[in-house]
Motif scaffolding. Structure first.
Motif, PDB file in Angstrom:
ATOM      1  N   GLY A  50      62.213 -41.195  16.962  1.00 16.50           N
ATOM      2  CA  GLY A  50      61.414 -41.572  18.125  1.00 16.50           C
ATOM      3  C   GLY A  50      59.972 -41.870  17.763  1.00 16.50           C
ATOM      4  O   GLY A  50      59.369 -42.817  18.286  1.00 16.50           O
ATOM      5  N   ILE A  51      59.415 -41.085  16.848  1.00  9.46           N
ATOM      6  CA  ILE A  51      58.035 -41.332  16.408  1.00  9.46           C
ATOM      7  C   ILE A  51      57.928 -42.734  15.831  1.00  9.46           C
ATOM      8  O   ILE A  51      56.996 -43.484  16.122  1.00  9.46           O
ATOM      9  CB  ILE A  51      57.630 -40.272  15.352  1.00  9.46           C
ATOM     10  CG1 ILE A  51      57.527 -38.901  16.011  1.00  9.46           C
ATOM     11  CG2 ILE A  51      56.317 -40.650  14.674  1.00  9.46           C
ATOM     12  CD1 ILE A  51      57.384 -37.759  15.018  1.00  9.46           C
ATOM     13  N   SER A  52      58.934 -43.098  15.044  1.00  7.97           N
ATOM     14  CA  SER A  52      58.951 -44.428  14.446  1.00  7.97           C
ATOM     15  C   SER A  52      58.915 -45.511  15.521  1.00  7.97           C
ATOM     16  O   SER A  52      58.138 -46.462  15.441  1.00  7.97           O
ATOM     17  CB  SER A  52      60.205 -44.563  13.582  1.00  7.97           C
ATOM     18  OG  SER A  52      60.572 -45.894  13.458  1.00  7.97           O
ATOM     19  N   SER A  53      59.756 -45.363  16.538  1.00 12.52           N
ATOM     20  CA  SER A  53      59.824 -46.392  17.580  1.00 12.52           C
ATOM     21  C   SER A  53      58.498 -46.514  18.309  1.00 12.52           C
ATOM     22  O   SER A  53      58.065 -47.612  18.657  1.00 12.52           O
ATOM     23  CB  SER A  53      60.907 -46.043  18.593  1.00 12.52           C
ATOM     24  OG  SER A  53      62.140 -45.962  17.968  1.00 12.52           O
ATOM     25  N   LEU A  54      57.869 -45.378  18.559  1.00 17.46           N
ATOM     26  CA  LEU A  54      56.616 -45.387  19.313  1.00 17.46           C
ATOM     27  C   LEU A  54      55.522 -46.138  18.546  1.00 17.46           C
ATOM     28  O   LEU A  54      54.827 -46.990  19.096  1.00 17.46           O
ATOM     29  CB  LEU A  54      56.191 -43.946  19.586  1.00 17.46           C
ATOM     30  CG  LEU A  54      55.004 -43.767  20.500  1.00 17.46           C
ATOM     31  CD1 LEU A  54      55.294 -44.400  21.845  1.00 17.46           C
ATOM     32  CD2 LEU A  54      54.707 -42.290  20.687  1.00 17.46           C
ATOM     33  N   ILE A  55      55.402 -45.811  17.254  1.00 14.99           N
ATOM     34  CA  ILE A  55      54.385 -46.479  16.438  1.00 14.99           C
ATOM     35  C   ILE A  55      54.659 -47.980  16.399  1.00 14.99           C
ATOM     36  O   ILE A  55      53.756 -48.806  16.567  1.00 14.99           O
ATOM     37  CB  ILE A  55      54.382 -45.910  15.002  1.00 14.99           C
ATOM     38  CG1 ILE A  55      54.064 -44.413  15.021  1.00 14.99           C
ATOM     39  CG2 ILE A  55      53.390 -46.658  14.134  1.00 14.99           C
ATOM     40  CD1 ILE A  55      54.282 -43.744  13.676  1.00 14.99           C
ATOM     41  N   GLY A  56      55.926 -48.334  16.196  1.00 18.89           N
ATOM     42  CA  GLY A  56      56.292 -49.744  16.140  1.00 18.89           C
ATOM     43  C   GLY A  56      55.946 -50.461  17.434  1.00 18.89           C
ATOM     44  O   GLY A  56      55.426 -51.580  17.429  1.00 18.89           O
ATOM     45  N   ALA A  57      56.227 -49.804  18.562  1.00 16.61           N
ATOM     46  CA  ALA A  57      55.993 -50.441  19.863  1.00 16.61           C
ATOM     47  C   ALA A  57      54.516 -50.755  20.051  1.00 16.61           C
ATOM     48  O   ALA A  57      54.141 -51.859  20.456  1.00 16.61           O
ATOM     49  CB  ALA A  57      56.488 -49.530  20.972  1.00 16.61           C
ATOM     50  N   ILE A  58      53.658 -49.797  19.726  1.00 18.95           N
ATOM     51  CA  ILE A  58      52.217 -50.006  19.894  1.00 18.95           C
ATOM     52  C   ILE A  58      51.755 -51.150  18.993  1.00 18.95           C
ATOM     53  O   ILE A  58      50.971 -52.010  19.387  1.00 18.95           O
ATOM     54  CB  ILE A  58      51.461 -48.696  19.587  1.00 18.95           C
ATOM     55  CG1 ILE A  58      51.768 -47.676  20.687  1.00 18.95           C
ATOM     56  CG2 ILE A  58      49.974 -48.940  19.453  1.00 18.95           C
ATOM     57  CD1 ILE A  58      51.274 -46.284  20.387  1.00 18.95           C
ATOM     58  N   ASN A  59      52.310 -51.189  17.795  1.00 25.50           N
ATOM     59  CA  ASN A  59      51.965 -52.241  16.849  1.00 25.50           C
ATOM     60  C   ASN A  59      52.330 -53.613  17.402  1.00 25.50           C
ATOM     61  O   ASN A  59      51.533 -54.556  17.341  1.00 25.50           O
ATOM     62  CB  ASN A  59      52.717 -51.974  15.539  1.00 25.50           C
ATOM     63  CG  ASN A  59      52.031 -52.586  14.345  1.00 25.50           C
ATOM     64  OD1 ASN A  59      51.171 -53.440  14.487  1.00 25.50           O
ATOM     65  ND2 ASN A  59      52.421 -52.146  13.169  1.00 25.50           N
ATOM     66  N   PHE A  60      53.524 -53.732  17.965  1.00 28.84           N
ATOM     67  CA  PHE A  60      53.940 -55.056  18.434  1.00 28.84           C
ATOM     68  C   PHE A  60      53.228 -55.467  19.706  1.00 28.84           C
ATOM     69  O   PHE A  60      52.960 -56.651  19.915  1.00 28.84           O
ATOM     70  CB  PHE A  60      55.465 -55.125  18.567  1.00 28.84           C
ATOM     71  CG  PHE A  60      56.098 -55.334  17.233  1.00 28.84           C
ATOM     72  CD1 PHE A  60      56.094 -56.599  16.665  1.00 28.84           C
ATOM     73  CD2 PHE A  60      56.609 -54.281  16.509  1.00 28.84           C
ATOM     74  CE1 PHE A  60      56.615 -56.810  15.407  1.00 28.84           C
ATOM     75  CE2 PHE A  60      57.136 -54.475  15.245  1.00 28.84           C
ATOM     76  CZ  PHE A  60      57.142 -55.742  14.689  1.00 28.84           C
ATOM     77  N   ILE A  61      52.907 -54.507  20.559  1.00 26.31           N
ATOM     78  CA  ILE A  61      52.140 -54.852  21.755  1.00 26.31           C
ATOM     79  C   ILE A  61      50.794 -55.448  21.327  1.00 26.31           C
ATOM     80  O   ILE A  61      50.390 -56.518  21.793  1.00 26.31           O
ATOM     81  CB  ILE A  61      51.937 -53.610  22.645  1.00 26.31           C
ATOM     82  CG1 ILE A  61      53.265 -53.203  23.276  1.00 26.31           C
ATOM     83  CG2 ILE A  61      50.891 -53.887  23.725  1.00 26.31           C
ATOM     84  CD1 ILE A  61      53.239 -51.857  23.972  1.00 26.31           C
ATOM     85  N   THR A  62      50.117 -54.756  20.404  1.00 21.92           N
ATOM     86  CA  THR A  62      48.821 -55.250  19.940  1.00 21.92           C
ATOM     87  C   THR A  62      48.975 -56.612  19.276  1.00 21.92           C
ATOM     88  O   THR A  62      48.187 -57.531  19.513  1.00 21.92           O
ATOM     89  CB  THR A  62      48.216 -54.247  18.939  1.00 21.92           C
ATOM     90  OG1 THR A  62      48.315 -52.937  19.493  1.00 21.92           O
ATOM     91  CG2 THR A  62      46.769 -54.571  18.654  1.00 21.92           C
ATOM     92  N   THR A  63      49.997 -56.727  18.439  1.00 19.63           N
ATOM     93  CA  THR A  63      50.195 -57.985  17.716  1.00 19.63           C
ATOM     94  C   THR A  63      50.371 -59.145  18.688  1.00 19.63           C
ATOM     95  O   THR A  63      49.757 -60.204  18.533  1.00 19.63           O
ATOM     96  CB  THR A  63      51.453 -57.863  16.827  1.00 19.63           C
ATOM     97  OG1 THR A  63      51.275 -56.760  15.944  1.00 19.63           O
ATOM     98  CG2 THR A  63      51.676 -59.129  16.024  1.00 19.63           C
ATOM     99  N   ILE A  64      51.221 -58.930  19.684  1.00 20.93           N
ATOM    100  CA  ILE A  64      51.544 -60.062  20.565  1.00 20.93           C
ATOM    101  C   ILE A  64      50.360 -60.397  21.473  1.00 20.93           C
ATOM    102  O   ILE A  64      50.092 -61.557  21.754  1.00 20.93           O
ATOM    103  CB  ILE A  64      52.825 -59.760  21.358  1.00 20.93           C
ATOM    104  CG1 ILE A  64      54.016 -59.715  20.398  1.00 20.93           C
ATOM    105  CG2 ILE A  64      53.053 -60.813  22.437  1.00 20.93           C
ATOM    106  CD1 ILE A  64      55.300 -59.216  20.993  1.00 20.93           C
ATOM    107  N   ILE A  65      49.625 -59.388  21.911  1.00 21.46           N
ATOM    108  CA  ILE A  65      48.465 -59.715  22.745  1.00 21.46           C
ATOM    109  C   ILE A  65      47.392 -60.400  21.900  1.00 21.46           C
ATOM    110  O   ILE A  65      46.776 -61.370  22.323  1.00 21.46           O
ATOM    111  CB  ILE A  65      47.868 -58.434  23.387  1.00 21.46           C
ATOM    112  CG1 ILE A  65      48.872 -57.823  24.367  1.00 21.46           C
ATOM    113  CG2 ILE A  65      46.558 -58.753  24.108  1.00 21.46           C
ATOM    114  CD1 ILE A  65      48.372 -56.563  25.056  1.00 21.46           C
ATOM    115  N   ASN A  66      47.218 -59.906  20.689  1.00 22.56           N
ATOM    116  CA  ASN A  66      45.990 -60.249  19.961  1.00 22.56           C
ATOM    117  C   ASN A  66      46.125 -61.303  18.879  1.00 22.56           C
ATOM    118  O   ASN A  66      45.136 -61.935  18.531  1.00 22.56           O
ATOM    119  CB  ASN A  66      45.418 -58.977  19.316  1.00 22.56           C
ATOM    120  CG  ASN A  66      44.111 -58.581  19.959  1.00 22.56           C
ATOM    121  OD1 ASN A  66      43.706 -59.193  20.929  1.00 22.56           O
ATOM    122  ND2 ASN A  66      43.470 -57.575  19.408  1.00 22.56           N
TER     123      ASN A  66
END
Lengths: 122, 365, 623, 193
Positions: C185-201
């Motif tokens: 779960g920790i892995s998924s959470l970190i990944g999710a934040i990374n992709f949100i930032t990537t796609i917005i920015n």
């Protein structure tokens, strides 16, 4: 440090510019917010000890703490002045969190599960 | 609302049930023989609860078939008609059509509403309060057997639930350990047995299930919520009989059985009462008052032992008493040579086991 | 047909060969340098490949578990494996397939494809990306290591309290489960934040939100669901861990704890999880269908909004997994209504795909076949979903094989089918070679036969009263024939998966070389060579439409490849992500010692790694 | 950690700040679930001590005040670093960290008192829910204190200048978030009966 962040720097950290006064609050402003927060906290505790307000305690406390929450988030965390994108990525999950809290309280205290009961001693 | 009159003659109605009919024909064709499904959910011949669910199921089923036909029909047509052909024209690059999109959104919404309305009606109908004169039975789940208490009749039994035909029953369900789920498909849907949890007002929350059985017979069911190693082996049977027969059964349950003196059964009784058996099992009218295991009153009259696991014969009883864990993994009952549920091995000799089996079998008369 | 497409684009071949897969995925200096290169990599493409490889390994493990399950159930009253082994198998099968196969496979595509689709050189946080992968891998390996101790989790993938309490599950089994899932779960959470930032920015100039490719959109929605749903299951797992390791009372009925709370917390996560699994595949086929229809996606804005709506309403439906719990008619009705509403946007998507194909020129490549397969098969799963959205009907179907059939039709027939389409579609981009279409067709048709033969009969098995999670069933239920059919189907399905894996391996060396844009697809990832250079884009492209490559406005290969010493400076490899991942995993695993201070050792290791990481510059001068 | 040579981001926002706000968004669900559980179990404890027997409003009011004040110190630290005042930055960062330490001291005092009064994490569901919720909040405060002390050390070494104000700003976002979580906890757990 990206170019973008440096651009930001010049907006947020710049001194002496007056065209956008809200974007760089002075320390006096922060202290004032701090004072308001303290006053609200004192009010919360006071309300808690006033027997006459027992009946409306919960709504009063919720409003007061909501106000504190909003003050910190808007001014100390700068959401009031920052890009609306930051507000978006914070407020949307916050609404879900509130939904979860409210839903679970309803599901356990207003519409508790179990379609019947037996007496507590059983 | 489905009245009792419409429910009579289950077998006849089955032939009028198109879904059941189709599936059975298809399955017979595929599997080469006519087949009977005693735990079928789409053949709820025998109660108002099952019938209400089934009628709703049919409504939903036909709506979904309609949607499936449309989607597959369009898909099939598209795949046939618009496959790329050599030299074919370049497709027109249209980006959408608002009218069409609103059309199928509204279409989907209408179907959804047409399913939701009868659904909510049935939700309230199937969860209505039982009537005043309903027969109350407390259903308590244990790893891995069922306890049935009839508080008004002062009768306790296990694994075989006796119900009168035509009288509403009011099941009160909870669990003594982990979550179980009571499911007798031909009588209706399932309901969980949750461990007792205190509600804010201090009472304990339980679940309820109300229905009326409309046909005499034996209905198979089993636990439907995974509850540990022997979850698969937690069967139950509902034995529905006309009211007088049910009353007779209640009377029998309250009349103690005495084995003939000097018989093997009498010796078995002595062994039983002197062994650890009585720590867990109760037999009405004797000193056996244990509550941890199934009540054995009139055990000999049951059709199966071990929660639907074995046919109820003296040989099977003896085998079960000797080594229950061989039949049911994780069982809490100790065997002759194995401990179980925190109890030491019983250490009974094979003669003693035979005697106990004879005694238990004799409790049917 | 694919070969013809590849050779049509002759001029681009030179670039493809100049950046062969071998050159991109090995490091100068031999095997050890290559291994070091991979474990310290921060390149989203390598991380994507590692995600896919690990997930495919777990797919084979989970598949083997499924076959053992099917052998046991082939005939009634079978004694091939006992109850205990069976319970471990079905628990691990479910847990593995969801958390270690379907999710990471989708994440593999997020990793490889999203930066390329949005015209970025990497994700926003390349080192965190590596951390996500290693944490996932360690969590998955730890979970599976339970087999070595004969103590694989055995309380089903939903782990309902209070069966999971120490009182009823005293062994290590549930410990492995709660710790393994927490780590993953920790892995998924970190990944999710990374992709949100990537796609917005990190979108290329001109790539506005409403021009983003659908796959990127669905990655964005999925990441949001992950970022919000994972914390809820994390809390549930923390409660369970606290109950087991520190004797708290969260789910102990006698002390006032309520096992039903577990069900709520689990499904508040668990239902959004369903959309976490399916939305990436919806995104994939929203790319594949237009490409092979040679038509843009029909009603792009509606498909995007439908995806967002599914993600959002998905938060208000969780208790439809709990109709038998006894929530009462008012709560039941509410969750019936919300669940019915979510069927609408899902249905809309199906019709939009059909409308995209309508009037097109369909090319039946393997990727397209799987996309069509999704539309056809997922519809069945969606419709059986409507059946048990109807609460009273669900009282019969809940926890029966009907539900097993339903969710395999959605998760395999939907999510996995879409992922297969993605593999055939993007494989040439990753390796520079096409997957074999011949093997692909074999894969597809054996999949269709095997999958449907396995799971269609399970509808009947459920309707005829067989509960799920049973290791045996009495012969008198009359279900032997249906179950045997299911088992035969499962073996065909197994063979089909082996064909797929063989195709993946074989085509890497022997596949037809692929040009930059072998399918004539419209999105940005096809503007760079296959495989892409490690910096993706020499020059960041400007985007002026939703289908840049069809409009001919985007960068061609000449702008995509840097010449001489002009290569963009990329972040340096780092060993700290993998070491930090070890520290995080260790912290959780040491809980099993059941001594309160022992996990602090792991925490200390993590702290040291985090500090070293923070003070290591992301970019180093090239030596 | 962003790519130094990457062109300006699509939104003009810094990756780190955006990522961190997303993380905070995610944290609302984490604390939301913990708080829901406490609320669900309100009144469910079978044996005492019960909340009203142990919760000490006056003492917690003081610790709440300290935490709020530390948030003020935090914005002043940010203000100082943005003005380029190294002494000011160092002073306010340390003040914030000390505020956090005092708060943790109050929490340690509170936990010890409760244990003496017979409430442990194992006593009843109230104990379990209370300690896990406030414990996780305390763990967040502890991480924050370490973070602030690290920044203070870097400032003292002259490694945090005006161009690094984002580092202070993000630490500040974290600190204020931990503060607002406490605002909610204080109201829902301590004040509402």
């Amino acid at each position: 440090m990206s170019a973008a962040a440096q651009d930001q720097e010049s907006v947020v950290g710049g001194t002496g510019s007056t065209d956008e006064p809200a974007s760089h609050p002075t320390w006096r402003f922060y202290v004032m917010i701090g004072l308001i927060l303290t006053v609200i906290t004192a009010a919360e505790v006071a309300v808690f000890y006033i027997p006459a307000l027992r009946g409306v305690l919960v709504p009063i406390l919720l409003v007061l703490s909501g106000a504190k929450f909003a003050l910190v988030v808007m001014f100390y965390m700068h959401l009031r002045f920052d890009s609306p994108i930051f507000s978006g990525v914070f407020v949307a999950p916050l609404l879900l969190a509130v939904l979860v809290v409210v839903a679970l309280i309803v599901l356990f205290h207003v519409l508790p599960h179990g379609m019947g009961t037996i007496s507590g001693s059983g | 609302m489905i009245g009792a009159g419409e429910l009579a003659g289950g077998r006849g109605r089955r032939l009028l049930n198109p879904i059941y009919y189709t599936i059975v024909i298809v399955s017979s064709a595929l599997l080469g023989c006519g087949q009977d499904y005693p735990q079928s959910t789409i053949d709820p011949a025998s109660g108002d609860f099952g019938a209400a669910i089934h009628s709703l199921y049919q409504t939903v089923f036909w709506w979904t078939m309609l949607i499936l036909a449309v989607v597959w029909g369009v898909l099939g047509w598209v795949l046939f008609r618009y496959r790329a052909r050599p030299g074919g024209p370049e497709p027109k690059r249209i980006h959408g059509h608002l009218g069409l999109e609103i059309g199928w959104t509204v279409g989907a919404a209408i179907i959804v509403v047409l399913i939701t309305i009868p659904t909510i009606h049935t939700v309230f109908q199937t969860q209505r309060e039982a009537g005043e004169d309903a027969l109350v039975v407390e259903v308590i789940g244990h790893q891995w057997w069922w306890e049935f208490r009839y508080p008004e009749q002062d009768v306790v039994t296990a694994n075989e639930l006796h119900l009168p035909v035509g009288r509403q029953v009011d099941l009160r369900l909870w669990s003594a350990d982990v979550i179980h789920s009571f499911w007798v498909p031909r009588l209706g849907g399932k309901r969980d047995l949750n461990p007792l949890v205190r509600k804010p007002d201090g009472s304990l929350a339980i679940n309820r299930l109300t229905f009326t059985v409309d046909e005499a017979g034996t209905f198979m069911g089993q636990c439907a919520e995974f509850c540990g190693p022997a979850h698969s082996l937690m069967g139950l049977r509902v034995i529905a009989a006309p009211e007088p027969e049910f009353e007779e059964w209640v009377e029998r349950m309250k009349t103690p059985v005495e084995p003939d003196s000097g018989s093997l059964a009498a010796r078995g009784r002595e062994v039983f009462m002197g062994a650890t058996c009585v720590a867990c099992h109760a037999i009405a009218g004797t000193n056996a008052r244990g509550r941890l295991g199934p009540d054995l009153t009139r055990l000999g009259a049951r059709t199966t032992i071990g929660a639907g696991l074995l046919e109820n014969t003296r040989e099977n009883l003896a085998a079960w008493i000797t080594a229950p864990a061989e039949f049911k993994p994780g069982v809490k009952m100790p065997g002759v040579a194995e401990e179980g549920g925190g109890f030491p091995p019983t250490g009974l000799s094979s003669e003693q086991v035979e005697a106990v089996a004879a005694y238990l079998a004799s409790l049917g008369r | 047909m694919a070969d013809a497409i590849a050779s049509e684009r002759g001029p681009q071949r030179a670039h493809a060969e100049g950046h062969g897969a071998a050159a991109l995925y090995t490091d100068p200096g031999g095997l050890w340098a290559t291994i070091r290169g991979w474990i310290t990599t921060v390149d989203h493409k390598r991380i994507g490949i590692m995600y896919a490889s690990a997930a495919l390994f777990f797919l084979l493990v989970g598949g083997l578990e499924a076959l053992l399950i099917r052998v046991q159930l082939a005939v009634p009253e079978n004694d091939f494996i006992g109850a205990e082994t069976y319970n471990q198998l079905f628990t691990m099968h479910g847990t593995t397939m969801i958390f270690l196969v379907a999710m990471p496979l989708a994440v593999a595509f997020f990793n490889y494809i999203v930066p390329l689709q949005i015209g970025a050189r990497d994700v926003a946080f390349p080192r965190l990306n590596a951390l996500s992968f290693w944490v996932f891998l360690f969590g998955g390996l730890f979970l599976n290591s339970s087999w070595l101790f004969g103590a694989a989790p055995n309380t089903s993938w939903v782990g309902y309290a209070n069966l999971t309490s120490v009182q009823y599950s005293p062994g290590l089994n549930v410990d492995f489960w709660v710790i393994g899932l927490s780590i993953v779960g920790i892995s998924s959470l970190i990944g999710a934040i990374n992709f949100i930032t990537t796609i917005i920015n990190l979108r290329a100039p001109g790539l506005t939100l409403m021009r983003m490719p659908l796959f990127t959109w669905m990655t964005f929605v999925t990441s949001w669901i992950l970022a919000t749903a994972i914390p809820v299951i994390a809390v549930a797992l923390i409660f369970l861990a606290a109950d087991r390791f520190f004797a708290t009372n969260f789910f102990v009925p006698g002390a006032g704890g309520d096992p039903v709370l577990w069900q709520h917390l689990f499904w508040i996560f668990g239902h959004p999880e369903v959309y976490i699994l399916i939305l990436p595949s919806f995104g994939i086929i929203s790319e594949v269908v237009p490409t092979f229809s040679r038509k843009p996606l029909f009603g792009y804005p509606i498909v995007v909004y439908a995806g967002i709506l599914i993600g959002f309403i998905g938060w208000g439906v969780w208790s439809h997994h709990m109709f038998t719990t006894g929530l009462g008619p008012i709560a039941d009705s509410f969750f019936v209504a919300s669940t019915m509403i979510i069927a609408i946007p899902t249905g809309v998507k199906i019709f939009n795909w059909l409308a995209t194909m309508w009037g097109g020129a369909l090319r039946f490549t393997t990727a397209m076949l799987f996309a069509i397969g999704l539309v056809a098969i997922f519809t069945i799963g969606g419709l059986s979903g409507i059946m048990h959205a109807s609460a009273p009907v669900d009282l019969q179907q809940h926890d029966s094989y009907f539900v097993v059939a339903h969710f395999h039709y959605t998760i395999v027939g939907g999510a996995v089918t879409g992922l297969f389409a993605g593999f055939y579609y993007w494989y040439p981009k990753v390796t520079g070679r096409l997957m074999s279409e011949t093997l692909g067709k074999w894969h597809f048709w054996t999949f269709i036969v095997g999958f449907n033969l396995t799971f269609f009969p399970q509808h009947f098995v459920g309707l005829f009263g067989m509960p799920r999670r049973v290791f045996t069933y009495p012969a008198e239920l009359g279900l032997g024939g249906w179950n045997m059919a299911s088992t035969i189907g499962a073996f065909i399905f197994g063979v089909s998966t082996l064909i797929f894996v063989w195709n993946l391996i074989r085509s890497a060396r022997r596949g037809t070389p692929a040009a930059a844009n072998p399918w004539d697809a419209p999105t940005l990832e096809w503007s760079v060579p296959s495989p892409p250079p490690h910096y993706n884009f020499a020059e960041i492209p400007e985007v002026e439409s939703r289908d840049p490559l069809w409009k001919g406005a985007a960068a061609g290969p000449d702008r995509a490849v840097a010449t001489g010493g002009d290569e963009p400076h990329m972040p340096s490899p780092s060993a700290w992500p993998i070491l930090t991942a070890l520290g995080i995993s260790l912290t959780w695993i040491l809980l099993m010692a059941r001594i309160w201070w022992v996990p602090l050792i792991g925490l200390a290791v993590t702290a040291v790694c985090v500090y070293s990481w923070a003070f290591q510059p992301a970019f180093r001068a090239e030596s | 950690m962003e790519i130094a040579h990457h062109p300006p981001t699509a939104t003009g926002l810094d990756n780190r700040k955006l990522g961190f706000w997303t993380f905070i968004g995610s944290e609302t669900l984490f604390f939301g679930s913990l708080i829901s559980t406490y609320m669900v179990y309100k009144g469910a404890a079978v044996t005492g001590p019960y909340p009203h027997e142990v919760l000490n409003i006056p003492v917690t009011s003081v610790s709440t005040f300290v935490l709020l004040t530390s948030s003020l110190a935090m914005v002043l630290a940010l203000n100082a670093v943005q003005r380029g005042s190294r002494a000011g930055t160092l002073t306010w960062l340390l003040a914030t960290a000390i505020g956090g330490l005092i708060f943790l001291g109050f929490q340690a005092y509170e936990f010890t008192t409760f244990v003496h009064e017979g409430l442990t994490i194992q006593t009843n569901v109230f104990g379990s829910a209370f300690y896990v919720l406030t414990g996780f909040h305390g763990a967040h405060v502890s991480v924050g204190v370490l973070w602030l002390l690290t920044l203070a050390a870097l400032t003292a070494m002259g490694k945090i200048g005006r161009e690094d104000s984002l580092k202070v700003e993000i630490a500040g976002l974290y600190w204020h978030f931990v503060d607002v979580v406490w605002i909610v906890i204080f109201t829902l757990i301590y004040l509402i009966p």
